[in-house]
Design an enzyme around this catalytic site. Structure first.
Site, short mmCIF file in Angstrom:
data_model
loop_
_atom_site.label_atom_id
_atom_site.label_comp_id
_atom_site.label_asym_id
_atom_site.label_seq_id
_atom_site.Cartn_x
_atom_site.Cartn_y
_atom_site.Cartn_z
N ARG A 120 -9.43 -18.57 -10.96
CA ARG A 120 -9.02 -17.37 -11.74
C ARG A 120 -9.56 -16.06 -11.17
NH1 ARG A 120 -9.65 -21.28 -15.57
NH2 ARG A 120 -7.64 -21.96 -16.38
N LYS A 142 -2.79 -4.51 -3.11
CA LYS A 142 -1.56 -5.31 -3.18
C LYS A 142 -1.79 -6.56 -2.33
CE LYS A 142 2.18 -2.02 -3.99
NZ LYS A 142 3.42 -1.44 -3.44
N GLU A 184 2.47 4.61 10.12
CA GLU A 184 2.00 4.75 8.73
C GLU A 184 1.16 6.03 8.57
OE1 GLU A 184 3.09 2.92 6.29
OE2 GLU A 184 3.75 1.05 7.22
N LYS A 226 -4.65 7.29 0.66
CA LYS A 226 -4.24 6.07 -0.06
C LYS A 226 -5.15 5.85 -1.27
CE LYS A 226 -2.27 1.62 0.01
NZ LYS A 226 -1.72 0.49 0.72
N GLU A 236 1.72 1.18 -9.38
CA GLU A 236 3.00 1.77 -8.97
C GLU A 236 3.94 2.05 -10.15
OE1 GLU A 236 4.21 0.35 -5.10
OE2 GLU A 236 6.27 0.91 -5.52
N ARG A 240 2.50 6.12 -6.94
CA ARG A 240 2.25 5.24 -5.79
C ARG A 240 3.51 4.99 -4.97
NH1 ARG A 240 -1.76 -0.07 -5.41
NH2 ARG A 240 -1.27 -0.54 -3.25
N ASN A 244 6.03 4.63 -0.21
CA ASN A 244 7.19 3.92 0.34
C ASN A 244 8.13 4.82 1.13
OD1 ASN A 244 6.39 1.47 -0.80
ND2 ASN A 244 7.35 1.99 -2.76
N HIS A 247 10.44 3.51 3.81
CA HIS A 247 10.50 2.06 3.63
C HIS A 247 11.84 1.58 3.08
CE1 HIS A 247 6.29 2.44 4.49
NE2 HIS A 247 6.04 1.16 4.30
N HIS A 251 12.98 -1.19 5.38
CA HIS A 251 13.10 -2.59 4.94
C HIS A 251 14.50 -3.13 5.19
CE1 HIS A 251 9.43 -2.59 2.04
NE2 HIS A 251 9.09 -2.86 3.28
N HIS A 264 7.16 -3.96 11.78
CA HIS A 264 7.26 -3.20 10.54
C HIS A 264 7.17 -1.68 10.77
CE1 HIS A 264 6.76 -2.32 6.29
NE2 HIS A 264 5.61 -1.72 6.55
#
Ligand SMILES: NC(=O)c1ccc[n+]([C@@H]2O[C@H](COP(=O)([O-])OP(=O)(O)OC[C@H]3O[C@@H](n4cnc5c(N)ncnc54)[C@H](O)[C@@H]3O)[C@@H](O)[C@H]2O)c1
Length: 357
Positions: A120, A142, A184, A226, A236, A240, A244, A247, A251, A264
């Site tokens: 947990r 994340k 980035e 960040k 998010e 946040r 992106n 992206h 993506h 990426h």
């Protein structure tokens, strides 16, 4: 030694950035009273840096083990998650044990995910060794793995106890991977900090030479940005999403090309340029700034344009399935000027098509 604090109440943590600090990790975590420390890595990284990290932790008095998974995005999956969990159980790690992610974003994401579900939730520490993971994936909590039906679809929000960045590790990183991290960092400049953007424009050579001073500066600044964004919106709900930028199109390019043609950061670089043009088409960004964004991407040798064989309609169909779509509406992060973006929903598909052509 530079320290950036991620402020999240009792889950706050430090990001420490310096040269030659890998061997100091054991000393730094001495006070944490972990019962055991497991280093999770892949053979590429572990063969270069494993001994230094393991010895440092042992010398600080911890019992250690290492769990090595194969190198590659295709191993960021449930099967490897299960294998790592099995090793932790076999070696009797308990709730006071800690995991150390030694590697790039793949290792960081899967280790964070395992840490969040083992008994947990146990502590984990990020020791990122790619530029992309140092400025992006190791910060913000994340975690996750891929599912055959979608990338990063399974995961948790789970913050590390510490992020330990030794920029010397970048000396062994292939140049193409360095450039992905640069993409980035350009993103942070466009969304938040014009000075960082200008710095990237004017210090290209020394940055690409990995000179410690400019490199530390751009890594620290990226982590600060960040950290600030994540502190304000950890899950998010709003702000946040600006991380992106580039992206949505990026993506779609990765999906359309099967994650094999572009790394990426390369797909994001094309996405940033095309999304800047979308903003220009919609009248939010002036042409001069759109051209500047393209110029900085090009100056680092990153791709900025879509290859001719990529079909705009196919890319748009991928965008409609993206996890950033809300109630059927595509969301784009559009620059208004360098250093400032807006979150824009309900964009006319015709404008997206124009921006892709
Ligand atoms: N969690 C987040 O917020 C977040 C954000 C962005 C990206 N990501 C994830 O990060 C992953 C990409 O991360 P990445 O770009 O670091 O790729 P990666 O982890 O696959 O690393 C790239 C390659 O470099 C090698 N490598 C790593 N460090 C090295 C070093 N110092 N010297 C030599 N080789 C080294 C790796 O073994 C690998 O082959 C993706 O899975 C992406 O989804 C997560």
């Amino acid at each position: 030694m530079q320290t950036v604090r991620v402020e999240l109440g009792e889950r706050s943590y430090d990001i420490v950035i310096d040269t030659g600090i890998l061997s100091g990790i054991g000393e730094r975590i001495k006070g944490f009273n972990f019962s055991k420390v497991a280093v999770i890595s892949n053979p590429t990284v572990f063969n270069i840096y494993g001994d230094v990290v393991i010895n440092s932790i042992k010398n600080a008095g911890f019992e250690t083990l290492n769990v090595i998974i194969p190198d590659g995005e295709e191993y960021k999956n449930f099967n490897q998650t299960y294998q790592i969990l099995t090793e932790l159980l076999k070696n009797k790690l308990d709730r006071k044990s800690c995991l150390i992610a030694l590697g790039g974003g793949v290792i960081g994401d899967i280790t964070g995910f395992v840490a969040s579900i083992y008994m947990r939730g146990i502590d984990f520490i990020q020791v990122p060794t790619t530029l992309l993971s140092q400025v992006d994936s190791s910060v913000g909590g994340k975690t996750g793995v891929n599912h055959e039906l979608g990338k990063n679809m399974i995961g948790t929000f789970y913050q590390p106890r510490l992020v330990w960045i030794d920029i010397d590790t970048l000396k062994t990183l292939p140049k193409r991977e360095i450039l992905c991290g640069i993409a980035e960092i350009i993103k942070y400049g466009v969304i938040w900090d014009e000075e960082l953007f200008e710095f990237l424009m004017h210090h290209r050579e020394s940055i690409l030479n990995l000179d410690p001073l400019p490199l530390t500066h751009i890594i620290r600044r990226s982590c600060e940005i960040k950290a600030e964004v994540v502190s304000k919106d950890e899950r998010e709900a709003g702000l946040r999403a600006i991380l992106n930028y580039g992206h949505t199109i990026g993506h779609a390019i990765e999906t359309e090309t099967g994650y094999s043609r572009f790394l990426h950061g390369e797909a994001i670089a094309i996405g940033m340029n095309r999304e800047a043009w979308l903003s220009e088409i919609m009248g939010f960004l002036n042409r001069k700034d759109a051209l500047k964004i393209k110029a900085v991407i090009d100056s680092y040798g990153l791709p900025s344009e879509l290859p001719e064989d990529l079909n705009a309609d196919k890319l748009i169909s991928h965008m409609k399935l993206d996890k950033k779509v809300e109630a059927g509406e595509m969301k784009f992060i559009l620059p208004e000027k360098i250093g400032k973006v807006k979150i824009q929903k309900g964009i006319d598909i015709e404008n997206v098509r124009k921006a892709l052509n």
